[in-house]
Enzyme design. Structure first.
Site, PDB file in Angstrom:
ATOM      1  N   ASN A  89       0.624  -1.295  -0.113  1.00 57.57           N
ATOM      2  CA  ASN A  89      -0.185  -0.262   0.365  1.00 57.57           C
ATOM      3  C   ASN A  89       0.300   0.986  -0.075  1.00 57.57           C
ATOM      4  O   ASN A  89       0.472   2.698  -0.079  1.00 57.57           O
ATOM      5  CB  ASN A  89      -1.091  -0.129   1.244  1.00 57.57           C
ATOM      6  CG  ASN A  89      -1.263   1.267   1.742  1.00 57.57           C
ATOM      7  OD1 ASN A  89      -2.197   1.979   0.905  1.00 57.57           O
ATOM      8  ND2 ASN A  89      -1.207   1.775   2.538  1.00 57.57           N
ATOM      9  N   TYR A 155       3.530   9.660 -10.877  1.00 58.19           N
ATOM     10  CA  TYR A 155       2.202   8.534  -9.909  1.00 58.19           C
ATOM     11  C   TYR A 155       1.918   8.075 -11.363  1.00 58.19           C
ATOM     12  O   TYR A 155       1.296   6.854 -10.889  1.00 58.19           O
ATOM     13  CB  TYR A 155       1.923   9.418  -9.121  1.00 58.19           C
ATOM     14  CG  TYR A 155       0.758   9.401  -8.127  1.00 58.19           C
ATOM     15  CD1 TYR A 155       0.920   8.131  -6.970  1.00 58.19           C
ATOM     16  CD2 TYR A 155      -0.649   9.068  -8.895  1.00 58.19           C
ATOM     17  CE1 TYR A 155      -0.221   7.676  -6.296  1.00 58.19           C
ATOM     18  CE2 TYR A 155      -1.657   8.280  -8.114  1.00 58.19           C
ATOM     19  CZ  TYR A 155      -1.277   7.676  -6.874  1.00 58.19           C
ATOM     20  OH  TYR A 155      -2.042   7.243  -5.917  1.00 58.19           O
TER      21      TYR A 155
END
Length: 248
Positions: A89, A155
């Site tokens: 995560n 990202y």
């Protein structure tokens, strides 16, 4: 026999210091798993803390370091046994920087945390999960792994990579009874999305709460998701479906 959905599982959850990772780690522990929750920093708790009656152990960990991944797996096995659940995560984002203004250092840092960290996690947990007789790896991508966005190209690049890495790993690890899936959150109410409102033109124009994301991860980590692998699980309020507002 325990009715808890993650009973008997041993999990590693990265980015567990806050937000989604914290919600996931706590939910898995509440559902019977033994969890090592890792992060580079814990806002209101200290590494070495044991919570949930001993079933959640917090550990400092930089996902970019192969050596630290080895230490996390060793700790998990010593405390709880072979790892059967991995939740990759941990991630970072640098908002509102067009490509022309993106530094090489910022690009490389984003790739190292978001992409290389996932690779290292899968690589270093694999042997432990084989020892456990199988398990589940859940890799966090994003809606940015499905579509493009302005101003966050590093990202986006990292999250598209995670999506593809997940599919390759699912093919390789399937014979070892290891399932690998990617999850694609949209606007979840965390520090990362603070000040970035959910799109008003998506079908469900609200933030999701971290606990909602934790429910999806729990499904994939549990035996309920036993026939799911190499798949993309999107929780985005319909953000990637299309606009609900017709422009006049």
């Amino acid at each position: 026999m325990s009715g808890k959905r993650a009973a008997g599982k041993v999990a590693i959850v990265t980015g567990a210091g806050r937000g989604i990772g914290r919600a996931v780690a706590e939910r898995l522990a509440a559902e019977g798993a033994s969890v090592v929750g890792t992060d580079v920093q814990f806002a209101d708790r200290e590494p070495g803390t044991v919570e949930h009656g001993g079933s959640l152990y917090l550990m400092r960990h930089d996902v970019r370091s192969a050596r630290q991944w080895d230490a996390v797996v060793t700790e998990a096995e010593a405390r709880y046994g072979p790892v059967s659940v991995l939740v990759n995560n941990a991630g970072i984002i640098k908002w509102n920087t067009p490509i022309r203004d993106t530094s090489e250092a910022d690009y490389r840092e984003t790739i190292e945390v978001n992409q290389t960290g996932v690779f290292l996690g899968m690589k270093h947990v694999l042997a432990s999960m084989e020892k456990a007789g199988g398990g589940a790896m859940i890799n966090f991508s994003s809606t940015a792994g499905l579509i493009g966005y302005w101003g966050i190209m590093p990202y986006v690049a990292s999250k598209w990579a995670v999506r593809g890495m997940t599919k390759s790993a699912a093919i390789e690890f399937g014979p070892s009874k290891i399932r690998v899936n990617s999850v694609h959150p949209g606007f979840i109410r965390t520090a990362m999305t603070e000040g970035v409102p959910p799109a008003a033109d998506q079908p469900l124009p609200r933030y999701a709460e971290p606990g909602e994301m934790a429910s999806l991860v729990l499904f994939l980590a549990s035996d309920e998701g036993a026939y799911c692998t190499g798949a993309e699980f999107v929780m985005d309020g319909g953000h990637t479906v299309g606009k609900t507002i017709v422009e006049q």
